[in-house]
Design a protein around this motif. Structure first.
Motif, PDB file in Angstrom:
ATOM      1  N   PRO A   1       0.845  -1.191   0.000  1.00 18.04           N
ATOM      2  CA  PRO A   1       0.000   0.000   0.000  1.00 18.04           C
ATOM      3  C   PRO A   1       0.884   1.247   0.000  1.00 18.04           C
ATOM      4  CG  PRO A   1       0.014  -1.012   2.171  1.00 18.04           C
ATOM      5  CD  PRO A   1       0.768  -1.920   1.262  1.00 18.04           C
ATOM      6  N   PRO A   2       0.322   2.402  -0.352  1.00 22.48           N
ATOM      7  CA  PRO A   2       1.120   3.631  -0.490  1.00 22.48           C
ATOM      8  C   PRO A   2       1.998   3.976   0.715  1.00 22.48           C
ATOM      9  CG  PRO A   2      -1.090   3.992  -1.317  1.00 22.48           C
ATOM     10  CD  PRO A   2      -1.081   2.632  -0.693  1.00 22.48           C
ATOM     11  N   GLU A   3       1.470   3.800   1.932  1.00 15.51           N
ATOM     12  CA  GLU A   3       2.251   4.160   3.123  1.00 15.51           C
ATOM     13  C   GLU A   3       3.504   3.295   3.231  1.00 15.51           C
ATOM     14  OE1 GLU A   3      -0.955   2.876   3.368  1.00 15.51           O
ATOM     15  OE2 GLU A   3      -1.993   4.799   3.340  1.00 15.51           O
ATOM     16  N   ALA A   4       3.342   2.003   2.990  1.00 17.22           N
ATOM     17  CA  ALA A   4       4.478   1.092   3.071  1.00 17.22           C
ATOM     18  C   ALA A   4       5.418   1.304   1.892  1.00 17.22           C
ATOM     19  CB  ALA A   4       3.994  -0.351   3.119  1.00 17.22           C
ATOM     20  N   THR A   5       4.871   1.610   0.720  1.00 14.81           N
ATOM     21  CA  THR A   5       5.693   1.854  -0.460  1.00 14.81           C
ATOM     22  C   THR A   5       6.652   3.008  -0.218  1.00 14.81           C
ATOM     23  OG1 THR A   5       4.014   0.989  -1.960  1.00 14.81           O
ATOM     24  CG2 THR A   5       5.640   2.487  -2.913  1.00 14.81           C
ATOM     25  N   GLU A   6       6.138   4.100   0.355  1.00 16.42           N
ATOM     26  CA  GLU A   6       6.983   5.264   0.640  1.00 16.42           C
ATOM     27  C   GLU A   6       8.129   4.889   1.568  1.00 16.42           C
ATOM     28  OE1 GLU A   6       4.641   8.541   2.093  1.00 16.42           O
ATOM     29  OE2 GLU A   6       3.150   8.246   0.525  1.00 16.42           O
ATOM     30  N   ALA A   7       7.837   4.135   2.597  1.00 14.78           N
ATOM     31  CA  ALA A   7       8.869   3.752   3.567  1.00 14.78           C
ATOM     32  C   ALA A   7       9.910   2.838   2.930  1.00 14.78           C
ATOM     33  CB  ALA A   7       8.225   3.071   4.779  1.00 14.78           C
ATOM     34  N   VAL A   8       9.462   1.864   2.139  1.00 16.51           N
ATOM     35  CA  VAL A   8      10.388   0.919   1.521  1.00 16.51           C
ATOM     36  C   VAL A   8      11.245   1.624   0.474  1.00 16.51           C
ATOM     37  CG1 VAL A   8      10.546  -1.137   0.062  1.00 16.51           C
ATOM     38  CG2 VAL A   8       9.013  -1.111   2.039  1.00 16.51           C
ATOM     39  N   LEU A   9      10.639   2.467  -0.348  1.00 16.69           N
ATOM     40  CA  LEU A   9      11.418   3.198  -1.349  1.00 16.69           C
ATOM     41  C   LEU A   9      12.455   4.098  -0.692  1.00 16.69           C
ATOM     42  CD1 LEU A   9       8.758   4.081  -4.053  1.00 16.69           C
ATOM     43  CD2 LEU A   9      10.765   2.605  -4.329  1.00 16.69           C
ATOM     44  N   ASP A  10      12.080   4.763   0.386  1.00 17.94           N
ATOM     45  CA  ASP A  10      13.027   5.612   1.106  1.00 17.94           C
ATOM     46  C   ASP A  10      14.207   4.782   1.610  1.00 17.94           C
ATOM     47  OD1 ASP A  10      13.837   8.168   2.364  1.00 17.94           O
ATOM     48  OD2 ASP A  10      13.465   7.054   4.216  1.00 17.94           O
ATOM     49  N   LEU A  11      13.899   3.634   2.200  1.00 16.64           N
ATOM     50  CA  LEU A  11      14.939   2.740   2.695  1.00 16.64           C
ATOM     51  C   LEU A  11      15.862   2.292   1.560  1.00 16.64           C
ATOM     52  CD1 LEU A  11      16.023   0.742   4.980  1.00 16.64           C
ATOM     53  CD2 LEU A  11      14.471  -0.892   3.933  1.00 16.64           C
ATOM     54  N   LEU A  12      15.283   1.839   0.449  1.00 20.52           N
ATOM     55  CA  LEU A  12      16.079   1.364  -0.678  1.00 20.52           C
ATOM     56  C   LEU A  12      16.921   2.479  -1.294  1.00 20.52           C
ATOM     57  CD1 LEU A  12      13.497  -1.024  -2.390  1.00 20.52           C
ATOM     58  CD2 LEU A  12      15.487  -1.658  -0.989  1.00 20.52           C
ATOM     59  N   ARG A  13      16.368   3.676  -1.404  1.00 23.97           N
ATOM     60  CA  ARG A  13      17.140   4.801  -1.961  1.00 23.97           C
ATOM     61  C   ARG A  13      18.321   5.161  -1.064  1.00 23.97           C
ATOM     62  NH1 ARG A  13      11.672   7.055  -3.812  1.00 23.97           N
ATOM     63  NH2 ARG A  13      11.669   6.387  -5.986  1.00 23.97           N
ATOM     64  N   ARG A  14      18.109   5.115   0.235  1.00 18.71           N
ATOM     65  CA  ARG A  14      19.214   5.387   1.158  1.00 18.71           C
ATOM     66  C   ARG A  14      20.305   4.330   1.011  1.00 18.71           C
ATOM     67  NH1 ARG A  14      17.555   8.823   5.840  1.00 18.71           N
ATOM     68  NH2 ARG A  14      15.502   9.598   5.301  1.00 18.71           N
ATOM     69  N   LEU A  15      19.901   3.065   0.911  1.00 14.85           N
ATOM     70  CA  LEU A  15      20.877   1.995   0.719  1.00 14.85           C
ATOM     71  C   LEU A  15      21.617   2.163  -0.608  1.00 14.85           C
ATOM     72  CD1 LEU A  15      18.867  -1.062   2.074  1.00 14.85           C
ATOM     73  CD2 LEU A  15      20.945  -0.078   3.076  1.00 14.85           C
ATOM     74  N   SER A  16      20.899   2.608  -1.654  1.00 13.63           N
ATOM     75  CA  SER A  16      21.533   2.774  -2.967  1.00 13.63           C
ATOM     76  C   SER A  16      22.564   3.907  -2.962  1.00 13.63           C
ATOM     77  CB  SER A  16      20.485   3.009  -4.062  1.00 13.63           C
ATOM     78  OG  SER A  16      19.963   4.317  -3.992  1.00 13.63           O
ATOM     79  N   ARG A  17      22.458   4.823  -2.000  1.00 19.05           N
ATOM     80  CA  ARG A  17      23.451   5.900  -1.853  1.00 19.05           C
ATOM     81  C   ARG A  17      24.626   5.477  -0.986  1.00 19.05           C
ATOM     82  NH1 ARG A  17      18.679   9.179  -0.768  1.00 19.05           N
ATOM     83  NH2 ARG A  17      19.275   9.109   1.422  1.00 19.05           N
ATOM     84  N   GLY A  18      24.547   4.267  -0.420  1.00 19.92           N
ATOM     85  CA  GLY A  18      25.621   3.793   0.434  1.00 19.92           C
ATOM     86  C   GLY A  18      25.445   4.152   1.896  1.00 19.92           C
ATOM     87  N   ASP A  19      24.279   4.683   2.234  1.00 19.70           N
ATOM     88  CA  ASP A  19      24.010   5.046   3.628  1.00 19.70           C
ATOM     89  C   ASP A  19      23.816   3.804   4.484  1.00 19.70           C
ATOM     90  OD1 ASP A  19      23.952   7.650   2.715  1.00 19.70           O
ATOM     91  OD2 ASP A  19      21.762   7.855   2.833  1.00 19.70           O
ATOM     92  N   ALA A  20      24.282   3.861   5.713  1.00 21.65           N
ATOM     93  CA  ALA A  20      23.899   2.861   6.706  1.00 21.65           C
ATOM     94  C   ALA A  20      22.486   3.234   7.140  1.00 21.65           C
ATOM     95  CB  ALA A  20      24.851   2.890   7.887  1.00 21.65           C
ATOM     96  N   VAL A  21      21.689   2.242   7.487  1.00 22.89           N
ATOM     97  CA  VAL A  21      20.273   2.487   7.785  1.00 22.89           C
ATOM     98  C   VAL A  21      19.898   1.834   9.109  1.00 22.89           C
ATOM     99  CG1 VAL A  21      17.912   2.108   6.971  1.00 22.89           C
ATOM    100  CG2 VAL A  21      19.714   2.592   5.329  1.00 22.89           C
ATOM    101  N   THR A  22      19.089   2.536   9.884  1.00 24.01           N
ATOM    102  CA  THR A  22      18.514   1.986  11.100  1.00 24.01           C
ATOM    103  C   THR A  22      17.004   1.939  10.914  1.00 24.01           C
ATOM    104  OG1 THR A  22      20.249   2.930  12.458  1.00 24.01           O
ATOM    105  CG2 THR A  22      18.230   2.284  13.594  1.00 24.01           C
TER     106      THR A  22
END
Length: 126
Positions: free
Chosen positions: A42-63
């Motif tokens: 759903p849209p709410e989860a999509t936004e969160a997952v895309l944000d997470l994946l984009r951060r990972l694609s930039r090489g960011d560590a994620v919590t």
């Protein structure tokens, strides 16, 4: 006692970053596979997952951490109309789930509301 600790991930290797960045492109659609079954988020989860994946694609560590509305024991006791001591005793006995933030107890508002509802049911039956 329930404790939901944050999950910490280190950054991706450069080749993995590039591959993920290419895959994401300008996408705003996320479909996940669980045990071979596709699920569109759903849209709410999509936004969160895309944000997470984009951060990972930039090489960011994620919590990643869960967020629930947590109350102090004083707030929960006031909401329930009971004493702080009575509430603490119920958490000690496991009657109401509690989470700890350091040495401080926190109670999800949903859990105190469920306990209040169970009290209404018990009163009607008794």
């Amino acid at each position: 006692m329930t404790l939901h600790a944050p999950r910490i991930s280190s950054g991706l290797a450069p080749t993995d970053q590039q591959g993920l960045a290419r895959t994401l492109g300008d996408s705003d659609d996320v479909t996940i596979f669980v045990d071979g079954t596709a699920h569109r988020l759903p849209p709410e989860a999509t936004e969160a997952v895309l944000d997470l994946l984009r951060r990972l694609s930039r090489g960011d560590a994620v919590t990643v951490a869960s967020v629930a509305e947590l109350l102090t024991t004083s707030q929960a006791a006031e909401l329930a109309g009971i004493s702080h001591t009575f509430l603490r005793n119920m958490t000690d006995r496991g009657e109401i789930p509690v989470q700890y933030r350091g040495t401080h107890r926190r109670i999800r508002s949903q859990d105190i509301m469920a306990w209040l509802e169970s009290q209404k049911t018990d009163t009607r039956q008794g």
